[in-house]
Design a protein around this motif. Structure first.
Motif, mmCIF file in Angstrom:
data_model
loop_
_atom_site.group_PDB
_atom_site.id
_atom_site.type_symbol
_atom_site.label_atom_id
_atom_site.label_comp_id
_atom_site.label_asym_id
_atom_site.label_seq_id
_atom_site.Cartn_x
_atom_site.Cartn_y
_atom_site.Cartn_z
ATOM 1 N N PRO A 92 -25.508 44.151 -40.968
ATOM 2 C CA PRO A 92 -24.243 42.930 -41.221
ATOM 3 C C PRO A 92 -25.877 42.006 -40.717
ATOM 4 O O PRO A 92 -26.379 41.496 -40.794
ATOM 5 N N SER A 93 -26.141 41.097 -42.627
ATOM 6 C CA SER A 93 -26.754 40.226 -43.225
ATOM 7 C C SER A 93 -26.401 38.655 -41.976
ATOM 8 O O SER A 93 -27.054 38.395 -41.906
ATOM 9 N N ARG A 94 -25.137 39.141 -41.970
ATOM 10 C CA ARG A 94 -24.932 37.657 -40.630
ATOM 11 C C ARG A 94 -25.220 38.084 -39.419
ATOM 12 O O ARG A 94 -26.178 37.079 -38.995
ATOM 13 N N LEU A 95 -25.193 39.169 -38.603
ATOM 14 C CA LEU A 95 -25.144 38.859 -37.434
ATOM 15 C C LEU A 95 -27.547 39.193 -37.700
ATOM 16 O O LEU A 95 -27.853 38.765 -36.851
ATOM 17 N N ARG A 96 -27.849 39.595 -38.677
ATOM 18 C CA ARG A 96 -29.462 39.932 -38.974
ATOM 19 C C ARG A 96 -29.883 37.649 -38.641
ATOM 20 O O ARG A 96 -31.222 37.729 -38.591
ATOM 21 N N GLU A 97 -29.320 37.138 -38.925
ATOM 22 C CA GLU A 97 -29.496 35.539 -39.164
ATOM 23 C C GLU A 97 -29.873 35.047 -37.351
ATOM 24 O O GLU A 97 -30.609 34.326 -36.726
ATOM 25 N N CYS A 98 -29.504 36.327 -36.615
ATOM 26 C CA CYS A 98 -28.852 35.361 -34.690
ATOM 27 C C CYS A 98 -29.669 36.545 -34.741
ATOM 28 O O CYS A 98 -31.094 36.957 -34.473
ATOM 29 N N PRO A 99 -30.907 35.561 -33.430
ATOM 30 C CA PRO A 99 -32.068 35.628 -32.301
ATOM 31 C C PRO A 99 -31.998 37.013 -32.084
ATOM 32 O O PRO A 99 -33.040 37.260 -31.722
ATOM 33 N N ASP A 100 -30.837 37.230 -31.642
ATOM 34 C CA ASP A 100 -30.333 38.200 -30.464
ATOM 35 C C ASP A 100 -30.800 39.528 -30.843
ATOM 36 O O ASP A 100 -29.072 40.491 -30.389
ATOM 37 N N VAL A 219 -20.437 42.218 -22.390
ATOM 38 C CA VAL A 219 -20.810 40.831 -22.628
ATOM 39 C C VAL A 219 -22.311 41.057 -23.712
ATOM 40 O O VAL A 219 -21.652 40.205 -24.814
ATOM 41 N N SER A 220 -22.494 41.587 -23.535
ATOM 42 C CA SER A 220 -23.520 41.887 -24.998
ATOM 43 C C SER A 220 -22.746 42.384 -25.630
ATOM 44 O O SER A 220 -23.682 41.552 -27.778
ATOM 45 N N ARG A 221 -22.034 43.223 -25.878
ATOM 46 C CA ARG A 221 -21.355 43.261 -27.456
ATOM 47 C C ARG A 221 -20.714 42.314 -28.275
ATOM 48 O O ARG A 221 -20.783 42.066 -29.099
ATOM 49 N N ASN A 222 -19.560 41.218 -27.481
ATOM 50 C CA ASN A 222 -19.608 40.508 -27.642
ATOM 51 C C ASN A 222 -20.600 39.962 -29.217
ATOM 52 O O ASN A 222 -20.071 39.183 -29.201
ATOM 53 N N ARG A 223 -21.967 39.360 -28.540
ATOM 54 C CA ARG A 223 -22.503 38.315 -29.509
ATOM 55 C C ARG A 223 -22.178 39.541 -30.722
ATOM 56 O O ARG A 223 -22.369 38.854 -32.194
ATOM 57 N N ILE A 224 -22.329 40.457 -30.700
ATOM 58 C CA ILE A 224 -21.602 40.739 -31.937
ATOM 59 C C ILE A 224 -21.246 41.031 -32.557
ATOM 60 O O ILE A 224 -20.837 40.957 -33.841
ATOM 61 N N VAL A 225 -19.328 40.784 -32.085
ATOM 62 C CA VAL A 225 -18.438 40.557 -32.741
ATOM 63 C C VAL A 225 -18.129 39.415 -32.797
ATOM 64 O O VAL A 225 -18.236 38.848 -34.388
ATOM 65 N N ALA A 226 -18.936 38.432 -32.871
ATOM 66 C CA ALA A 226 -19.060 37.026 -32.870
ATOM 67 C C ALA A 226 -20.636 36.371 -34.189
ATOM 68 O O ALA A 226 -19.846 36.384 -34.711
ATOM 69 N N GLY A 227 -22.017 37.301 -34.227
ATOM 70 C CA GLY A 227 -22.691 37.283 -35.051
ATOM 71 C C GLY A 227 -22.264 37.456 -36.481
ATOM 72 O O GLY A 227 -23.048 37.411 -37.434
ATOM 73 N N MET A 228 -22.232 39.114 -36.899
ATOM 74 C CA MET A 228 -21.139 39.570 -37.919
ATOM 75 C C MET A 228 -20.053 39.055 -38.605
ATOM 76 O O MET A 228 -19.989 39.745 -39.599
ATOM 77 N N LEU A 249 -20.293 32.133 -28.372
ATOM 78 C CA LEU A 249 -21.805 32.870 -28.763
ATOM 79 C C LEU A 249 -21.678 32.376 -30.358
ATOM 80 O O LEU A 249 -21.943 32.066 -30.982
ATOM 81 N N ALA A 250 -20.020 32.487 -30.757
ATOM 82 C CA ALA A 250 -19.800 32.200 -31.938
ATOM 83 C C ALA A 250 -20.341 30.091 -32.916
ATOM 84 O O ALA A 250 -21.438 30.343 -33.579
ATOM 85 N N GLU A 251 -19.824 29.701 -31.775
ATOM 86 C CA GLU A 251 -20.407 27.955 -31.606
ATOM 87 C C GLU A 251 -22.219 28.243 -31.858
ATOM 88 O O GLU A 251 -22.662 27.523 -32.558
ATOM 89 N N GLY A 252 -22.667 28.695 -31.322
ATOM 90 C CA GLY A 252 -24.109 28.926 -30.914
ATOM 91 C C GLY A 252 -24.745 29.420 -32.351
ATOM 92 O O GLY A 252 -26.106 29.481 -32.506
ATOM 93 N N TYR A 253 -24.178 30.804 -33.294
ATOM 94 C CA TYR A 253 -24.236 30.918 -33.946
ATOM 95 C C TYR A 253 -24.133 29.800 -35.574
ATOM 96 O O TYR A 253 -24.276 30.312 -36.092
ATOM 97 N N GLN A 254 -23.487 28.895 -34.776
ATOM 98 C CA GLN A 254 -22.809 28.086 -36.039
ATOM 99 C C GLN A 254 -22.188 28.597 -37.217
ATOM 100 O O GLN A 254 -22.156 28.172 -37.840
ATOM 101 N N ARG A 255 -21.117 28.964 -36.496
ATOM 102 C CA ARG A 255 -20.359 30.071 -37.280
ATOM 103 C C ARG A 255 -18.707 28.938 -36.502
ATOM 104 O O ARG A 255 -18.677 28.632 -35.827
ATOM 105 N N GLU A 256 -17.510 29.782 -37.584
ATOM 106 C CA GLU A 256 -16.817 28.675 -37.413
ATOM 107 C C GLU A 256 -15.881 29.386 -36.002
ATOM 108 O O GLU A 256 -15.879 30.604 -35.882
ATOM 109 N N CYS A 257 -14.905 28.377 -35.554
ATOM 110 C CA CYS A 257 -14.269 29.247 -34.117
ATOM 111 C C CYS A 257 -12.727 28.317 -34.062
ATOM 112 O O CYS A 257 -12.655 27.367 -34.548
#
Length: 374
Positions: A92-100, A219-228, A249-257
């Motif tokens: 997932p390229s969107r997820l690849r942008e996330c630092p974690d 909690v860890s998997r939530n970052r994948i849900v948000a990041g992708m 997490l979505a806000e931290g990744y600069q995604r819409e919520c």
């Protein structure tokens, strides 16, 4: 790049090194170019990556981690599970942008994880009839407006499972992100839905077989849900809950919520109302609200005919020109390839391609592939 079996095994092994978390694993792969080279040239790490200390070099001498990785990869191959490394085009390229972002993911299914539009729908495990009806109505409406959206959630009790089921009922591909390995389904009562999703979406996880669905893993998997995803949609939430973590997490990744409001006296609307009150989520009442906010209503606007000739003196921005040059040089390209080649974030690439389409410079083909109009 073409990912080898060796690179997949070393990527899995990297996740098993004690003290090397998600962020450091990603830094190591970015710095060395591959997980294979992280292990192969571990003695050179301090010279090539000044932040690396001797402790990391020592812990990378880990034959047990490599043996465990070989065992896991054999399980994946046997069960036709895709092992997606950080450098795979299908990752997932969107997820690849996330630092974690995880350096490796396991996926079973047929969904395009780089679909042109991706949303996640999350909420309380104690879904009320109000929340269930929102899932059904929202996805019915969305199918009328944007039928090619990938719907992501966590296969958990409550809003998650109702989002998956409503997605399937309305012809959407839907992906469940799991907090355990692909050797089990948790909760087991969702197995039938999970099996249906394999044919119309899939199951995705960063966790190896044998992993228990412990609280921290959710909690860890939530970052994948948000990041992708392009956008997180909170349907129902109490004042505290995992869906609020996903929104954060979505806000931290600069995604819409987005969040659906509820009565001020309803326990499972407190979290949504707080997100809206604190300007951490946009109030949403319908699929039309989402489509307009995300500028996904482009298909309702008149498009320029395919036969329109590009003007030689179009006023293009520097970034638009980079996209045009790449399409001119390489021909038809998937949006994921454009993101990788231009090193532009997905949300910015979406906006650029929309502008270029409206100017009659490019057109979108099936599957998120773009073509330059001659």
């Amino acid at each position: 790049m073409t990912t080898t079996d060796e690179e997949r095994i070393y990527s899995i092994a990297l996740t098993q090194i004690p003290g090397v978390g998600h962020i450091w694993a990603k830094k190591l792969v970015d710095g060395m170019g591959s997980a294979t080279d992280v292990f192969r040239f571990r003695a050179e790490l301090p010279d090539r990556l000044p932040e690396v200390n001797r402790r990391i070099v020592d812990v990378l001498d880990a034959p047990q981690a490599l043996a465990r990785a070989e065992e896991e990869y054999a399980f994946a191959v046997k069960n036709q599970i895709q092992c997606l490394t950080y450098n795979d085009e299908a990752y997932p390229s969107r997820l690849r942008e996330c630092p974690d972002a995880p350096v490796v993911l396991f996926f079973k299914g047929n969904a395009d994880l780089n679909a042109f539009r991706v949303i996640n729908m999350v909420g309380t495990r104690n879904a009320t009839d109000y929340g269930k009806q929102i899932c059904i109505r929202f996805l019915q409406e969305l199918h009328e407006l944007c039928p090619e959206v990938l719907v992501v959630s966590g296969l958990a009790y409550g809003i998650d499972i109702h989002a998956h089921r409503a997605a399937l009922a309305n012809g959407f591909s839907t992906v469940g992100v799991l907090a355990h390995g692909l050797d089990r389904i948790y909760p087991s009562v969702h197995r039938k839905t999970a099996v249906d999703m394999l044919a119309h979406g899939g199951l995705l996880t960063e966790f190896l077989t044998g992993t228990e669905p412990d609280r921290f893993n959710f909690v860890s998997r939530n970052r994948i849900v948000a990041g992708m995803s392009d956008a997180t949609i909170v349907v129902e939430s109490a004042a505290k809950g995992g869906s609020l973590i996903t929104a954060e997490l979505a806000e931290g990744y600069q995604r819409e919520c987005f969040a659906f409001p509820g009565h001020i006296t309803d326990e499972y609307s407190q979290g949504c109302n707080q997100l809206i009150r604190d300007n951490k989520a946009m109030l949403i009442q319908s699929a039309e609200d989402l489509v307009k906010a995300m500028a996904w209503d482009a298909q309702s606007q008149p498009r320029k005919p395919d036969s329109v000739q590009r003007c030689l003196f179009l006023d293009l921005s520097e970034e638009e020109q980079r996209v045009v040059n790449l399409l001119d040089e390489r021909g038809e390209l998937h949006i994921n390839t454009l993101v990788v080649e231009t090193e532009l974030p997905v949300h910015k690439m979406n906006a650029l391609l929309f502008e270029l389409e409206m100017k009659g410079v490019v057109r979108v083909l099936v599957g998120g592939v773009y073509q330059l109009l001659r």
